[in-house]
Design a protein around this motif. Structure first.
Motif, PDB file in Angstrom:
ATOM      1  N   ASP A  29       0.842  -1.188   0.000  1.00  0.00           N
ATOM      2  CA  ASP A  29       0.000   0.000   0.000  1.00  0.00           C
ATOM      3  C   ASP A  29       0.885   1.249   0.000  1.00  0.00           C
ATOM      4  N   THR A  30       1.529   1.480  -1.129  1.00  0.00           N
ATOM      5  CA  THR A  30       2.421   2.618  -1.302  1.00  0.00           C
ATOM      6  C   THR A  30       2.287   3.153  -2.710  1.00  0.00           C
ATOM      7  N   THR A  31       2.664   4.414  -2.900  1.00  0.00           N
ATOM      8  CA  THR A  31       2.716   4.995  -4.239  1.00  0.00           C
ATOM      9  C   THR A  31       4.119   4.914  -4.824  1.00  0.00           C
ATOM     10  N   ALA A  32       5.030   4.182  -4.192  1.00  0.00           N
ATOM     11  CA  ALA A  32       6.410   4.088  -4.681  1.00  0.00           C
ATOM     12  C   ALA A  32       6.500   3.479  -6.074  1.00  0.00           C
ATOM     13  N   TYR A  33       5.481   2.731  -6.502  1.00  0.00           N
ATOM     14  CA  TYR A  33       5.482   2.172  -7.855  1.00  0.00           C
ATOM     15  C   TYR A  33       5.628   3.270  -8.901  1.00  0.00           C
ATOM     16  N   LEU A  34       5.070   4.448  -8.619  1.00  0.00           N
ATOM     17  CA  LEU A  34       5.125   5.550  -9.577  1.00  0.00           C
ATOM     18  C   LEU A  34       6.547   6.007  -9.843  1.00  0.00           C
ATOM     19  N   GLU A  35       7.471   5.692  -8.955  1.00  0.00           N
ATOM     20  CA  GLU A  35       8.867   6.072  -9.138  1.00  0.00           C
ATOM     21  C   GLU A  35       9.579   5.167 -10.139  1.00  0.00           C
ATOM     22  N   TYR A  36       8.930   4.094 -10.573  1.00  0.00           N
ATOM     23  CA  TYR A  36       9.570   3.130 -11.462  1.00  0.00           C
ATOM     24  C   TYR A  36       8.961   3.094 -12.859  1.00  0.00           C
ATOM     25  N   GLY A  37       7.935   3.865 -13.122  1.00  0.00           N
ATOM     26  CA  GLY A  37       7.390   3.888 -14.467  1.00  0.00           C
ATOM     27  C   GLY A  37       5.979   4.416 -14.508  1.00  0.00           C
ATOM     28  N   GLU A  38       5.565   4.801 -15.716  1.00  0.00           N
ATOM     29  CA  GLU A  38       4.244   5.373 -15.922  1.00  0.00           C
ATOM     30  C   GLU A  38       3.228   4.348 -16.398  1.00  0.00           C
ATOM     31  N   SER A  39       3.654   3.122 -16.597  1.00  0.00           N
ATOM     32  CA  SER A  39       2.748   2.043 -16.980  1.00  0.00           C
ATOM     33  C   SER A  39       3.161   0.789 -16.240  1.00  0.00           C
TER      34      SER A  39
ATOM     35  N   PHE B 222      -2.642   4.607   1.735  1.00  0.00           N
ATOM     36  CA  PHE B 222      -4.063   4.690   1.408  1.00  0.00           C
ATOM     37  C   PHE B 222      -4.936   4.951   2.632  1.00  0.00           C
ATOM     38  N   ARG B 223      -4.321   5.150   3.772  1.00  0.00           N
ATOM     39  CA  ARG B 223      -5.042   5.334   5.023  1.00  0.00           C
ATOM     40  C   ARG B 223      -5.216   6.824   5.285  1.00  0.00           C
ATOM     41  N   GLY B 224      -6.256   7.188   6.010  1.00  0.00           N
ATOM     42  CA  GLY B 224      -6.450   8.577   6.382  1.00  0.00           C
ATOM     43  C   GLY B 224      -7.156   9.386   5.305  1.00  0.00           C
ATOM     44  N   ASP B 225      -7.245  10.688   5.529  1.00  0.00           N
ATOM     45  CA  ASP B 225      -8.014  11.565   4.651  1.00  0.00           C
ATOM     46  C   ASP B 225      -7.454  11.608   3.237  1.00  0.00           C
TER      47      ASP B 225
ATOM     48  N   GLY C  19      -5.855   9.161   1.761  1.00  0.00           N
ATOM     49  CA  GLY C  19      -5.738   7.833   1.190  1.00  0.00           C
ATOM     50  C   GLY C  19      -6.407   7.671  -0.165  1.00  0.00           C
ATOM     51  N   PRO C  20      -7.682   8.099  -0.315  1.00  0.00           N
ATOM     52  CA  PRO C  20      -8.326   7.964  -1.619  1.00  0.00           C
ATOM     53  C   PRO C  20      -7.576   8.684  -2.732  1.00  0.00           C
ATOM     54  N   MET C  21      -6.973   9.835  -2.425  1.00  0.00           N
ATOM     55  CA  MET C  21      -6.221  10.560  -3.436  1.00  0.00           C
ATOM     56  C   MET C  21      -5.004   9.751  -3.890  1.00  0.00           C
ATOM     57  N   ALA C  22      -4.336   9.100  -2.940  1.00  0.00           N
ATOM     58  CA  ALA C  22      -3.178   8.286  -3.282  1.00  0.00           C
ATOM     59  C   ALA C  22      -3.581   7.087  -4.136  1.00  0.00           C
ATOM     60  N   VAL C  23      -4.702   6.450  -3.794  1.00  0.00           N
ATOM     61  CA  VAL C  23      -5.182   5.320  -4.601  1.00  0.00           C
ATOM     62  C   VAL C  23      -5.509   5.788  -6.011  1.00  0.00           C
ATOM     63  N   ARG C  24      -6.197   6.910  -6.127  1.00  0.00           N
ATOM     64  CA  ARG C  24      -6.590   7.395  -7.456  1.00  0.00           C
ATOM     65  C   ARG C  24      -5.372   7.735  -8.301  1.00  0.00           C
ATOM     66  N   GLU C  25      -4.293   8.194  -7.657  1.00  0.00           N
ATOM     67  CA  GLU C  25      -3.079   8.488  -8.419  1.00  0.00           C
ATOM     68  C   GLU C  25      -2.539   7.221  -9.087  1.00  0.00           C
ATOM     69  N   LEU C  26      -2.564   6.115  -8.356  1.00  0.00           N
ATOM     70  CA  LEU C  26      -2.133   4.844  -8.935  1.00  0.00           C
ATOM     71  C   LEU C  26      -3.095   4.363 -10.010  1.00  0.00           C
ATOM     72  N   LEU C  27      -4.387   4.448  -9.755  1.00  0.00           N
ATOM     73  CA  LEU C  27      -5.378   3.994 -10.731  1.00  0.00           C
ATOM     74  C   LEU C  27      -5.316   4.836 -12.000  1.00  0.00           C
ATOM     75  N   ASP C  28      -5.094   6.139 -11.864  1.00  0.00           N
ATOM     76  CA  ASP C  28      -4.985   7.000 -13.037  1.00  0.00           C
ATOM     77  C   ASP C  28      -3.774   6.619 -13.879  1.00  0.00           C
ATOM     78  N   ALA C  29      -2.694   6.216 -13.224  1.00  0.00           N
ATOM     79  CA  ALA C  29      -1.467   5.875 -13.953  1.00  0.00           C
ATOM     80  C   ALA C  29      -1.545   4.492 -14.595  1.00  0.00           C
ATOM     81  N   TYR C  30      -2.096   3.522 -13.855  1.00  0.00           N
ATOM     82  CA  TYR C  30      -1.963   2.132 -14.280  1.00  0.00           C
ATOM     83  C   TYR C  30      -3.280   1.471 -14.674  1.00  0.00           C
ATOM     84  N   GLY C  31      -4.396   2.158 -14.468  1.00  0.00           N
ATOM     85  CA  GLY C  31      -5.681   1.595 -14.829  1.00  0.00           C
ATOM     86  C   GLY C  31      -6.345   0.869 -13.681  1.00  0.00           C
TER      87      GLY C  31
END
Length: 385
Positions: A266-276, A309-312, A314-326
């Motif tokens: 449950d991290t956004t660190a994936y975004l540091e390794y690519g846009e897809s 993804f926890r706390g206020d 959290g949804p924004m962080a999840v959406r950032e991943l979903l926007d990038a990777y589907g």
């Protein structure tokens, strides 16, 4: 009727006593995370976690009605900036079909359904951490394996979300079972695949680099020291063979199935390794194949982050991943549900209450680590939850 009444856990043999684990730690201190990005600042990363299971709905509301599958408050520790100071994640590799036990053999991609034939049901498995008996019991309970431990789910599809090893008694046995099921599922027209968890990266690093020093923000450390500190079992290291290393090093970091974005952590660190998804998996695969110990360590460090993804915010962080990777929802392991919810152990010594997968972050995230290492549950769930 409670979710656990509707979907009782299996009666399974006990793999041995479980110690109360800390969350993943780095040797000689804890990793200090940088301040969150500006758009997240003050947005809830430092907020207290929900107490009990309030703020998220459980299996009873989310489980498909037709599917047969399926507050003891101690707050998790936080680091310097409100993130958890002891964290964990997954560094993996390329997208692949079911890996086989024999090195060098081609793998067989999942066969496309015939005209008018729907794909088989989709399952996910949370962190196993060496608890082989519990894994067999839960897979049997779900009808995925038979009494002899062989694939019995036909065209079903199943993803393991990583962390096969460490803390429990038989990580190599878990890997062997998953590799066996991958071959058997492919032969039956289904598939069994897996993501690499942070403990796989740690295990591979301990085997490859041992006590070779790495420069970490917590001081000089080594993969072997970190692996031992995080529950590494010497018996697993002694039984690790070349075909295990080959299989583990090919696992992907991230996958998309039926609109579910599958991650270990449950991290956004994936975004540091690519846009897809392909870029992320290729980047981590290339790193594991070609880079040195410090690059491996940095990857491990990044994928030890948690609770994004926890706390206020959290949804924004999840959406950032979903926007990038589907996808429309993230499904992850890594952070035990009792830590996510703040319900760890009660004063009466009762184990944490984990009725099933935990749905949170405005219903955008599903947590699958049931805390088997702390006498919780090893979760196997049919998607969608």
């Amino acid at each position: 009727m409670t979710p656990e009444d509707r979907f009782p856990g299996p009666e399974h043999p006990d793999s041995g006593p479980r110690h109360q684990p800390d969350l993943d730690v780095l040797p000689y201190g804890t990793y200090y995370e940088p301040e969150p990005a500006a758009e997240y600042a003050g947005g809830g990363y430092e907020a207290e976690t929900y107490s009990g299971y309030g703020g998220a709905r459980y299996l009873e509301q989310h489980w498909p009605a037709a599917g047969p599958d399926h507050g003891h408050t101690v707050h998790a520790p936080t680091g310097h900036d409100g993130h958890d100071g002891h964290q964990s994640d997954d560094p993996p590799t390329i997208e692949l079909g079911p890996p086989l036990a024999e090195p060098g053999l081609p793998y067989h991609p999942y066969p496309a359904p015939g005209p008018g034939e729907p794909p088989g049901p989709l399952y996910v498995v949370g962190d196993v951490h060496g608890y082989l008996d519990e894994l067999r019991a839960e897979l049997r309970h779900q009808g995925i394996i038979d009494a002899d431990g062989h694939w019995s789910a036909g065209r079903a599809r199943i993803w393991f979300l990583g962390d096969f090893t460490d803390r429990g008694p038989d990580g190599i046995g878990v890997i062997d079972l998953v590799m066996q099921l991958a071959a058997e599922a492919a032969a039956a027209g289904g598939y069994c695949r897996a993501l690499m968890g942070n403990h796989e990266l740690l295990f591979l690093g301990a085997a490859k680099y041992g006590d070779e020093a790495v420069q970490s923000t917590a001081g000089t450390a080594s993969f072997l020291a970190a692996w031992r500190l995080n529950g590494g079992q010497q018996s697993d290291l002694e039984r690790l063979e070349a075909h295990h290393i080959s299989w583990l090093s090919r696992l992907p970091a991230i996958a998309l199935e039926d609109g579910h974005l599958l991650l270990h952590s449950d991290t956004t660190a994936y975004l540091e390794y690519g846009e897809s998804i392909a870029e992320v998996n290729d980047a981590v695969h290339d790193l594991l194949a070609d880079e040195g110990v410090d690059e491996w360590w940095d990857c491990f460090r990044r994928f030890t982050k948690r609770f994004a993804f926890r706390g206020d915010a959290g949804p924004m962080a999840v959406r950032e991943l979903l926007d990038a990777y589907g996808g429309v929802r993230v499904v992850h392991g890594h952070s035990p549900i009792p830590y996510l919810t703040g319900a760890v152990h009660a004063d009466d010594g009762m184990p944490p209450h984990v009725p099933g997968p935990y749905v949170y972050a405005d219903d955008l995230a599903v947590a699958m680590d049931g805390g088997v290492t702390m006498e919780g549950r090893l979760l196997v769930a049919r998607l969608p939850v």
